[in-house]
Structure formats: C-alpha cells, structure tokens
Design a protein around this motif. Structure first.
Motif, PDB file in Angstrom:
ATOM      1  N   TYR A  70       0.835  -1.207   0.000  1.00 45.08           N
ATOM      2  CA  TYR A  70       0.000   0.000   0.000  1.00 45.08           C
ATOM      3  C   TYR A  70       0.869   1.256   0.000  1.00 45.08           C
ATOM      4  O   TYR A  70       0.637   2.200  -0.769  1.00 45.08           O
ATOM      5  CB  TYR A  70      -0.909  -0.020   1.223  1.00 45.08           C
TER       6      TYR A  70
ATOM      7  N   LEU B 232      -2.779  -3.632 -12.809  1.00 54.30           N
ATOM      8  CA  LEU B 232      -2.966  -3.284 -11.398  1.00 54.30           C
ATOM      9  C   LEU B 232      -4.087  -4.107 -10.783  1.00 54.30           C
ATOM     10  O   LEU B 232      -3.940  -4.684  -9.696  1.00 54.30           O
ATOM     11  CB  LEU B 232      -3.271  -1.789 -11.273  1.00 54.30           C
TER      12      LEU B 232
ATOM     13  N   ASP C  90      -1.941  -0.398 -17.694  1.00 55.44           N
ATOM     14  CA  ASP C  90      -1.561  -0.187 -16.294  1.00 55.44           C
ATOM     15  C   ASP C  90      -2.718  -0.541 -15.355  1.00 55.44           C
ATOM     16  O   ASP C  90      -2.529  -1.213 -14.344  1.00 55.44           O
ATOM     17  CB  ASP C  90      -1.141   1.262 -16.066  1.00 55.44           C
ATOM     18  N   THR C  91      -3.920  -0.088 -15.704  1.00 51.19           N
ATOM     19  CA  THR C  91      -5.088  -0.384 -14.863  1.00 51.19           C
ATOM     20  C   THR C  91      -5.399  -1.871 -14.862  1.00 51.19           C
ATOM     21  O   THR C  91      -5.705  -2.452 -13.816  1.00 51.19           O
ATOM     22  CB  THR C  91      -6.311   0.409 -15.357  1.00 51.19           C
TER      23      THR C  91
ATOM     24  N   MET D 207       2.629   1.730  -3.349  1.00 47.60           N
ATOM     25  CA  MET D 207       1.719   2.172  -4.398  1.00 47.60           C
ATOM     26  C   MET D 207       1.424   3.664  -4.283  1.00 47.60           C
ATOM     27  O   MET D 207       1.215   4.348  -5.290  1.00 47.60           O
ATOM     28  CB  MET D 207       0.419   1.362  -4.339  1.00 47.60           C
ATOM     29  N   LEU D 208       1.407   4.181  -3.052  1.00 50.24           N
ATOM     30  CA  LEU D 208       1.219   5.613  -2.861  1.00 50.24           C
ATOM     31  C   LEU D 208       2.486   6.395  -3.198  1.00 50.24           C
ATOM     32  O   LEU D 208       2.430   7.499  -3.736  1.00 50.24           O
ATOM     33  CB  LEU D 208       0.811   5.903  -1.413  1.00 50.24           C
ATOM     34  N   TRP D 209       3.621   5.815  -2.893  1.00 49.57           N
ATOM     35  CA  TRP D 209       4.897   6.488  -3.077  1.00 49.57           C
ATOM     36  C   TRP D 209       5.366   6.434  -4.532  1.00 49.57           C
ATOM     37  O   TRP D 209       5.839   7.419  -5.084  1.00 49.57           O
ATOM     38  CB  TRP D 209       5.937   5.854  -2.149  1.00 49.57           C
ATOM     39  N   LEU D 210       5.222   5.284  -5.160  1.00 38.78           N
ATOM     40  CA  LEU D 210       5.677   5.086  -6.539  1.00 38.78           C
ATOM     41  C   LEU D 210       4.462   4.919  -7.450  1.00 38.78           C
ATOM     42  O   LEU D 210       4.201   3.843  -7.986  1.00 38.78           O
ATOM     43  CB  LEU D 210       6.583   3.856  -6.630  1.00 38.78           C
ATOM     44  N   GLN D 211       3.723   5.982  -7.630  1.00 37.87           N
ATOM     45  CA  GLN D 211       2.444   5.883  -8.334  1.00 37.87           C
ATOM     46  C   GLN D 211       2.615   5.444  -9.782  1.00 37.87           C
ATOM     47  O   GLN D 211       1.758   4.738 -10.316  1.00 37.87           O
ATOM     48  CB  GLN D 211       1.717   7.220  -8.262  1.00 37.87           C
ATOM     49  N   GLN D 212       3.707   5.853 -10.422  1.00 36.25           N
ATOM     50  CA  GLN D 212       3.899   5.471 -11.826  1.00 36.25           C
ATOM     51  C   GLN D 212       4.234   3.995 -11.978  1.00 36.25           C
ATOM     52  O   GLN D 212       4.175   3.443 -13.078  1.00 36.25           O
ATOM     53  CB  GLN D 212       4.989   6.327 -12.479  1.00 36.25           C
ATOM     54  N   TYR D 213       4.587   3.346 -10.861  1.00 35.67           N
ATOM     55  CA  TYR D 213       4.926   1.917 -10.906  1.00 35.67           C
ATOM     56  C   TYR D 213       3.907   1.056 -10.148  1.00 35.67           C
ATOM     57  O   TYR D 213       4.214  -0.074  -9.777  1.00 35.67           O
ATOM     58  CB  TYR D 213       6.321   1.701 -10.304  1.00 35.67           C
ATOM     59  N   ARG D 214       2.729   1.583  -9.932  1.00 32.61           N
ATOM     60  CA  ARG D 214       1.737   0.844  -9.144  1.00 32.61           C
ATOM     61  C   ARG D 214       1.406  -0.542  -9.694  1.00 32.61           C
ATOM     62  O   ARG D 214       1.296  -1.495  -8.919  1.00 32.61           O
ATOM     63  CB  ARG D 214       0.455   1.676  -8.999  1.00 32.61           C
TER      64      ARG D 214
END
Length: 347
Positions: free
Chosen positions: A12, A292, A288-289, A15-22
């Motif tokens: 979690y 994810l 990406d979606t 995913m918040l910190w590295l949003q482009q790599y979620r």
C-alpha cells in the motif's frame, strides 16, 4: 498472518509512493503472496491465486476500452459536442453543457476515455474565446469522474461493485425497494451544475460555432449502444446450476464487451486493408489499470487466505457490538436507505 499484513502494508505504501509503478508493485506483491503460499506459510497456491482473479471484470474493461477507442476515432463524440454547443447562448452555458455532456457519456464509458472525447472541444472553445482552458478542463474532468459511478458500466469501481454484489444494471437505479446510487449521483450532478453556473457567471461572451466535424464511421457508435444494451440484457440472464454454461455465465459481461470489440477491430482492419486499427486499439488500452487490478485481485485473495480480513471483521464486530446501531453513528443517517432486517442478518 502478521507477515501477510506487513506485506500488504508495504504494498500500500509503495503504491502511494511510486504511483507510476503501481501495476508492478501490485504484481510483485502478488508473486510474493503466491511464493509464501506455495512455501506453506499459509494455504494459498498458484491455482487459488489465478482463480481469485475476476476475469469477467478484466475482459469487460479491456473490451470497453477497445470499443471506446474506435468510437473516438470515428469522430462521433466531437460531432455530438459541437451539436450541443451551437444550441447555447454564451460561454457560461457552453462550459456547463460540455460538463454535463461529459457526465452523460461517462455514465456508460470509462472516465479517461470520456475526457479524451470532450476535452478537445473544450480546448477549441477556450482557444477561440482566448480564455484559460484550465477551468474548462477541470469542469469536464470533475463531471466525468462524478457520473462514472451512476451505472453498472460507467467506471471501474462500479464494475467491481456490481460483480462482487451480483447486481444487475437496474439495481443501480432501484435496489431492494429503495432508490439506487444513480439518484444520489444525479443529485450531485445538479449541485455541480449550480456551482459551475456561479463559477462561470462572468463568462457571458457569445459563441459563434457551427457543426463542422464529419463522422467517418457509424458502426463504432452502434457497437457502443449495442454494448450497453447487451450488458443490460446479460445482467438478467438466469444463472445455470453448474458446468460449462455456468463458466460462460460468470464471464457473460466480459464476453459481450470483448466480442463486440473484436468484431469492431476486425471490421476496421478489413475496411482499412491493414492492421493499423488493431495497433491503434492496443495502444489505447489502459494496460496499467488492467495489470494493477490483476495483481490486486491476487493480493486481496492472499491476505484473505492468511486470515487478515477475518481478523479485521472480528475486530470491527467486537468494537461495534451486536446491534445495527452500534456499527456506526452513521446508522442514524443511512437507516432510511437500508432495511434493518438485511443489516441485522449481516451482523
């Protein structure tokens, strides 16, 4: 269980910190859960992980994205927006009508795709009138995001909710004898219209516009309408007892969306005499979606197998007590919407 909880918390945070790599964070976390399960830390195998993925949702999203790409390419959305704009007196109403138009489209089409459809018209208006395009685009984006929750097919969260709760299309309008989420969303849309009229109250410049865009192909529009119609019909199909028919039933919405998308792409390729339409559609897919969600389905199944979700449920039950009114102070606000008997049966 503690190890699974720590892994989920780290996932979690990353995913918040590295949003482009979620997507990759979710996939790596899913692999770790599978490895821990196969190692015997808890009962969670590769087979169980793959079975936890909701392929109906993924197929439905991918198919809709592909059809929307063809719909945008046909230039029908731009023409519809122009037909709307020529009927309003000034900039204020043009922006408001564009935002409402984006909302109506977004109730049946992904939010990002809706903005891609309507934003060029908003940019053109801002350019012609020499006003900042920022508030215009924000109005379109907010309206699109709001209305996406209005129907079963409007947004990822609606698709997930409908799949999990086994809701049909009309449950979003009327469910268990009560008004559904659609009406709450529409009240929000009316409130947003009032806000937009106030924000753009000084933009009273007249608009000199005309319908110029020529629609290149009507079939994608027909496919969009057919997708919505078949999804409504599919949500009312009786559930088979078991066997292959039951598998098809579980994937019915995804198969509808993907089938119509593949038909549209095949027809476009034949019409163009090349594979360029296929390449275009593949390029427009929001991979990406999709990745994810694929990873998150496995992660959630992993923490469930580890007992984290059951432990959280027991904790909430212990804190709330055994009565519906003990669940939350919000009970007094939402008791009109839910039958006490249905809530009691779940506590």
């Amino acid at each position: 269980m503690i190890l699974a909880l720590i892994l989920f918390a780290v996932t979690y945070v990353l995913m918040l910190w590295l949003q482009q790599y979620r997507p990759w964070v979710a996939l790596c976390s899913a692999v770790l859960f599978i490895v821990l399960g196969e190692a015997g830390v808890y009962e969670f195998s590769l087979r169980a992980a793959l079975q936890a993925v909701d392929y109906n949702v993924l197929l439905m999203m991918a198919g809709t994205m592909g059809t929307v790409a063809l719909f945008i390419e046909s230039k029908m959305p731009a023409r519809l927006a122009e037909m709307l704009i020529v009927r309003v007196p000034d900039v204020k109403w043009a922006v408001c009508m564009l935002a409402l138009f984006a909302g109506v489209i977004s109730a049946f089409v992904d939010n990002v795709a809706t903005v891609l459809m309507v934003a060029p018209v908003g940019l053109a208006i801002a350019r012609k009138l020499k006003i900042s395009p920022v508030p215009v685009l924000i109005a379109i984006a907010v309206s699109s995001n709001l209305q996406g929750a209005a129907t079963l097919v409007g947004d990822t969260t609606s698709i997930l909710l409908g799949s999990f709760a086994d809701m049909n299309f009309f449950d979003f309008f009327w469910m268990r004898g009560r008004p559904g989420i659609f009406w709450g969303v529409e009240l929000g849309a009316l409130a947003s219209l009032a806000v937009l009229l106030w924000l753009f109250r000084r933009e009273t410049q007249p608009i000199a516009a005309k319908v110029e865009t020529e629609v290149e192909d009507d079939v994608p529009t027909a496919l969009m309408l057919l997708t919505v119609g078949l999804l409504i019909a599919a949500s009312f199909l009786p559930e088979p007892a078991a066997g292959p028919l039951h598998t098809v039933y579980e994937l019915r919405s995804g198969l509808v969306c993907m089938g119509l998308c593949l038909f549209g792409v095949a027809r476009a390729c034949l019409r163009a005499g090349s594979a360029k339409p296929l390449a275009h559609v593949l390029g427009e897919l929001d991979c990406d979606t999709l990745l994810l969600l694929f990873g998150l389905f496995i992660v959630i199944a992993g923490i469930h197998a580890a007992g984290v979700i059951d432990a959280a449920a027991r904790l909430f039950h212990a804190v709330a007590g055994k009565t519906p009114s003990g669940c939350s102070p919000c009970w007094w606000w939402c008791r009109w919407c839910f039958r006490p008997s249905s809530i009691t049966s779940h506590t």
